[in-house]
Design a protein around this motif. Structure first.
Motif, PDB file in Angstrom:
ATOM      1  N   GLN A 174      58.526 164.233  39.282  1.00 59.49           N
ATOM      2  CA  GLN A 174      57.137 164.588  39.544  1.00 59.49           C
ATOM      3  C   GLN A 174      56.835 164.339  41.024  1.00 59.49           C
ATOM      4  N   VAL A 175      56.335 165.373  41.677  1.00 62.75           N
ATOM      5  CA  VAL A 175      56.147 165.328  43.127  1.00 62.75           C
ATOM      6  C   VAL A 175      54.713 165.734  43.466  1.00 62.75           C
ATOM      7  N   ALA A 176      54.136 165.074  44.462  1.00 63.96           N
ATOM      8  CA  ALA A 176      52.799 165.420  44.954  1.00 63.96           C
ATOM      9  C   ALA A 176      52.877 165.799  46.422  1.00 63.96           C
ATOM     10  N   TRP A 177      52.064 166.773  46.816  1.00 66.31           N
ATOM     11  CA  TRP A 177      51.866 167.096  48.230  1.00 66.31           C
ATOM     12  C   TRP A 177      50.562 166.455  48.692  1.00 66.31           C
ATOM     13  N   PHE A 178      50.576 165.916  49.898  1.00 74.26           N
ATOM     14  CA  PHE A 178      49.370 165.290  50.452  1.00 74.26           C
ATOM     15  C   PHE A 178      49.364 165.545  51.952  1.00 74.26           C
ATOM     16  N   TYR A 179      48.407 166.343  52.425  1.00 79.96           N
ATOM     17  CA  TYR A 179      48.320 166.622  53.859  1.00 79.96           C
ATOM     18  C   TYR A 179      46.886 166.935  54.245  1.00 79.96           C
ATOM     19  N   SER A 180      46.664 167.582  55.373  1.00 75.69           N
ATOM     20  CA  SER A 180      45.319 167.575  55.937  1.00 75.69           C
ATOM     21  C   SER A 180      44.362 168.577  55.313  1.00 75.69           C
ATOM     22  N   SER A 181      44.792 169.833  55.122  1.00 76.54           N
ATOM     23  CA  SER A 181      43.819 170.869  54.784  1.00 76.54           C
ATOM     24  C   SER A 181      44.507 172.080  54.174  1.00 76.54           C
ATOM     25  N   PRO A 182      43.808 172.806  53.282  1.00 74.78           N
ATOM     26  CA  PRO A 182      44.400 174.027  52.732  1.00 74.78           C
ATOM     27  C   PRO A 182      44.399 175.203  53.691  1.00 74.78           C
ATOM     28  N   THR A 183      43.818 175.029  54.875  1.00 77.36           N
ATOM     29  CA  THR A 183      43.744 176.136  55.831  1.00 77.36           C
ATOM     30  C   THR A 183      44.545 175.895  57.106  1.00 77.36           C
ATOM     31  N   VAL A 184      44.972 174.653  57.383  1.00 76.78           N
ATOM     32  CA  VAL A 184      45.680 174.388  58.637  1.00 76.78           C
ATOM     33  C   VAL A 184      47.019 175.128  58.610  1.00 76.78           C
ATOM     34  N   PRO A 185      47.329 175.920  59.639  1.00 76.14           N
ATOM     35  CA  PRO A 185      48.455 176.853  59.541  1.00 76.14           C
ATOM     36  C   PRO A 185      49.831 176.219  59.499  1.00 76.14           C
ATOM     37  N   ASP A 186      50.083 175.211  60.326  1.00 75.20           N
ATOM     38  CA  ASP A 186      51.444 174.689  60.409  1.00 75.20           C
ATOM     39  C   ASP A 186      51.870 174.020  59.110  1.00 75.20           C
ATOM     40  N   GLN A 187      51.059 173.101  58.614  1.00 75.24           N
ATOM     41  CA  GLN A 187      51.431 172.339  57.425  1.00 75.24           C
ATOM     42  C   GLN A 187      51.556 173.239  56.192  1.00 75.24           C
ATOM     43  N   ASN A 188      50.667 174.203  56.065  1.00 76.44           N
ATOM     44  CA  ASN A 188      50.751 175.095  54.910  1.00 76.44           C
ATOM     45  C   ASN A 188      51.990 175.980  54.953  1.00 76.44           C
ATOM     46  N   SER A 189      52.413 176.382  56.152  1.00 76.76           N
ATOM     47  CA  SER A 189      53.636 177.190  56.237  1.00 76.76           C
ATOM     48  C   SER A 189      54.853 176.373  55.827  1.00 76.76           C
ATOM     49  N   TRP A 190      54.874 175.068  56.194  1.00 78.89           N
ATOM     50  CA  TRP A 190      55.985 174.209  55.796  1.00 78.89           C
ATOM     51  C   TRP A 190      56.007 174.022  54.277  1.00 78.89           C
ATOM     52  N   VAL A 191      54.824 173.772  53.709  1.00 78.27           N
ATOM     53  CA  VAL A 191      54.739 173.531  52.269  1.00 78.27           C
ATOM     54  C   VAL A 191      55.089 174.797  51.483  1.00 78.27           C
ATOM     55  N   ASP A 192      54.639 175.941  51.958  1.00 71.71           N
ATOM     56  CA  ASP A 192      54.960 177.202  51.275  1.00 71.71           C
ATOM     57  C   ASP A 192      56.468 177.398  51.183  1.00 71.71           C
ATOM     58  N   TYR A 193      57.159 177.174  52.305  1.00 73.26           N
ATOM     59  CA  TYR A 193      58.613 177.335  52.257  1.00 73.26           C
ATOM     60  C   TYR A 193      59.246 176.232  51.417  1.00 73.26           C
ATOM     61  N   ALA A 194      58.733 175.008  51.540  1.00 71.46           N
ATOM     62  CA  ALA A 194      59.299 173.891  50.782  1.00 71.46           C
ATOM     63  C   ALA A 194      59.239 174.151  49.282  1.00 71.46           C
ATOM     64  N   GLU A 195      58.170 174.758  48.811  1.00 75.51           N
ATOM     65  CA  GLU A 195      58.057 175.039  47.380  1.00 75.51           C
ATOM     66  C   GLU A 195      59.063 176.103  46.936  1.00 75.51           C
ATOM     67  N   LYS A 196      59.353 177.059  47.796  1.00 70.76           N
ATOM     68  CA  LYS A 196      60.411 178.022  47.496  1.00 70.76           C
ATOM     69  C   LYS A 196      61.773 177.322  47.471  1.00 70.76           C
ATOM     70  N   TYR A 197      61.954 176.411  48.397  1.00 71.46           N
ATOM     71  CA  TYR A 197      63.208 175.647  48.491  1.00 71.46           C
ATOM     72  C   TYR A 197      63.395 174.788  47.242  1.00 71.46           C
ATOM     73  N   ILE A 198      62.313 174.152  46.790  1.00 73.54           N
ATOM     74  CA  ILE A 198      62.366 173.344  45.573  1.00 73.54           C
ATOM     75  C   ILE A 198      62.732 174.213  44.370  1.00 73.54           C
ATOM     76  N   ALA A 199      62.064 175.359  44.247  1.00 76.33           N
ATOM     77  CA  ALA A 199      62.320 176.248  43.111  1.00 76.33           C
ATOM     78  C   ALA A 199      63.777 176.688  43.053  1.00 76.33           C
ATOM     79  N   ASP A 200      64.377 176.855  44.227  1.00 75.22           N
ATOM     80  CA  ASP A 200      65.768 177.313  44.281  1.00 75.22           C
ATOM     81  C   ASP A 200      66.759 176.177  44.104  1.00 75.22           C
TER      82      ASP A 200
END
Length: 362
Positions: A174-200
């Motif tokens: 069980q994993v949680a993400w915790f960061y600054s904002s749903p709109t900040v561009p850099d962190q969301n781009s990292w998390v978006d790819y990370a979730e694809k990486y996790i799924a794979d």
């Protein structure tokens, strides 16, 4: 941290040679040559406004340390201008102020991927060079993004730092993400790819929650404690944010948890996390040398403001640093491409552990 040595003697000699050569040519010769190198302005005439997401944060203050060191050694001026609250309205006001005060360039870590477009267009129309660092804007509204790493690099790094601490990373987690904002561009781009990486790579992981601290220390601490209370079976919290990560570690410490009870990792400066590594609250976290990033961002801004161009594929020798190359916007996944709009990726990132954290000071 590694010593920030700049090879400025050789650079100064090069500038002197260029200046003497320019003096030996009359205006007619210059026009005939059609050259478009640096302007005739002295370095001290150039002002770069260096804008963080927020002030008072160790990450951004360290970036400013690098920016100021570069400016002092080369001879141009850097104005550090930000507010404790990282909002679009505050950054728009700072950009407008830079334009009205006659700044030559800005280097900004944006809080929004599109909220600054109008203000940045006004800056560009006024002849102000726009460089981004740490967090990008729509690439149509800047020349160069000094990028700490692509989403693929940083997203995978976040996941791998958590996985290497697990007894069975291929099992259910069980994993949680915790960061600054749903709109900040850099962190969301990292998390978006990370979730694809996790799924794979780790399909048995379950992301049970995604929480946001809005860059506020007290709010982030409260959210960190709430995550612990709400998800008692949680295995890992990944916090790719320099406010959320230390707050999450502090929340765990307040609850009497160690790294053996809950894996906590993410991105933050070593100075803000060292105590948590030393007392066993966390095992690792990552970042890049933000002092180098700040130095590089203002140097690129100064280089452009001096009348130079940078195009995709161009390389530039940066005093005291490695040669850098301007890559196309596509390395960040953007559709917008133009020869005068691109990305410079920092050459390395760092995983901090008990063995190496004391080697760094930022």
């Amino acid at each position: 941290m590694k010593k920030f040595k700049l090879r400025f003697l050789a650079f100064g000699m090069m500038l002197l040679i260029v200046a003497l050569a320019a003096c030996s040519s009359n205006d007619g010769d210059a026009a005939a040559d059609g050259e478009s190198g640096s302007s005739d302005s002295d370095a001290s005439d150039i002002e770069v406004v260096f804008i963080p997401k927020m002030t008072g944060n160790a990450f951004f203050e360290s970036g400013n340390d690098g920016a100021q060191a570069m400016a002092e050694e080369i001879g141009f001026n850097v104005k550090y201008d930000g507010t404790p609250e990282g909002t679009v309205a505050n950054q728009v006001q700072i950009i407008n102020s830079a334009v009205s005060s006659g700044a030559d360039a800005i280097a900004i870590s944006s809080v929004s991927s599109d909220g600054l477009n109008q203000a940045l267009q006004k800056a560009l129309d006024a002849g102000v060079e726009v460089v981004t660092w740490d967090s990008d804007v729509d690439p149509e509204y800047r020349s160069v993004y000094v990028n700490q790493g692509t989403p693929e690099i940083l997203g995978a790094m976040l996941v791998d730092m958590a996985a290497e601490q697990m007894d069975d990373p291929d099992g259910e987690q069980q994993v949680a993400w915790f960061y600054s904002s749903p709109t900040v561009p850099d962190q969301n781009s990292w998390v978006d790819y990370a979730e694809k990486y996790i799924a794979d790579k780790y399909p048995n992981w379950e992301v049970v929650t995604k929480q946001f601290g809005e860059g506020d220390e007290q709010k982030s601490l409260q959210i960190g404690e709430s995550i612990i209370e709400s998800y008692p079976d949680l295995d890992a919290v990944i916090a790719p944010d320099s406010t959320a990560l230390p707050a999450m570690a502090q929340a765990a410490e307040n609850k009497g948890l160690s790294a053996e009870d809950l894996i906590i990792t993410g991105f933050a400066s070593p100075n803000s996390m060292r105590q948590f590594i030393e007392n066993g609250t966390i095992i690792n976290h990552g970042l890049w040398d933000v002092t180098d990033q700040g130095a590089l961002a203002v140097y690129i801004a100064y280089h452009l403001a001096s009348g130079n161009e940078m195009k995709v594929g161009d390389t530039l020798e940066v005093p005291g640093m490695a040669e850098v190359e301007m890559e196309p916007n596509s390395v960040q996944g953007y559709d917008y491409e133009a020869e005068d709009s691109g990305i410079i990726v920092l050459p390395e990132r760092i995983v901090f552990t008990e063995e190496n954290t004391n080697d760094y000071d930022f």
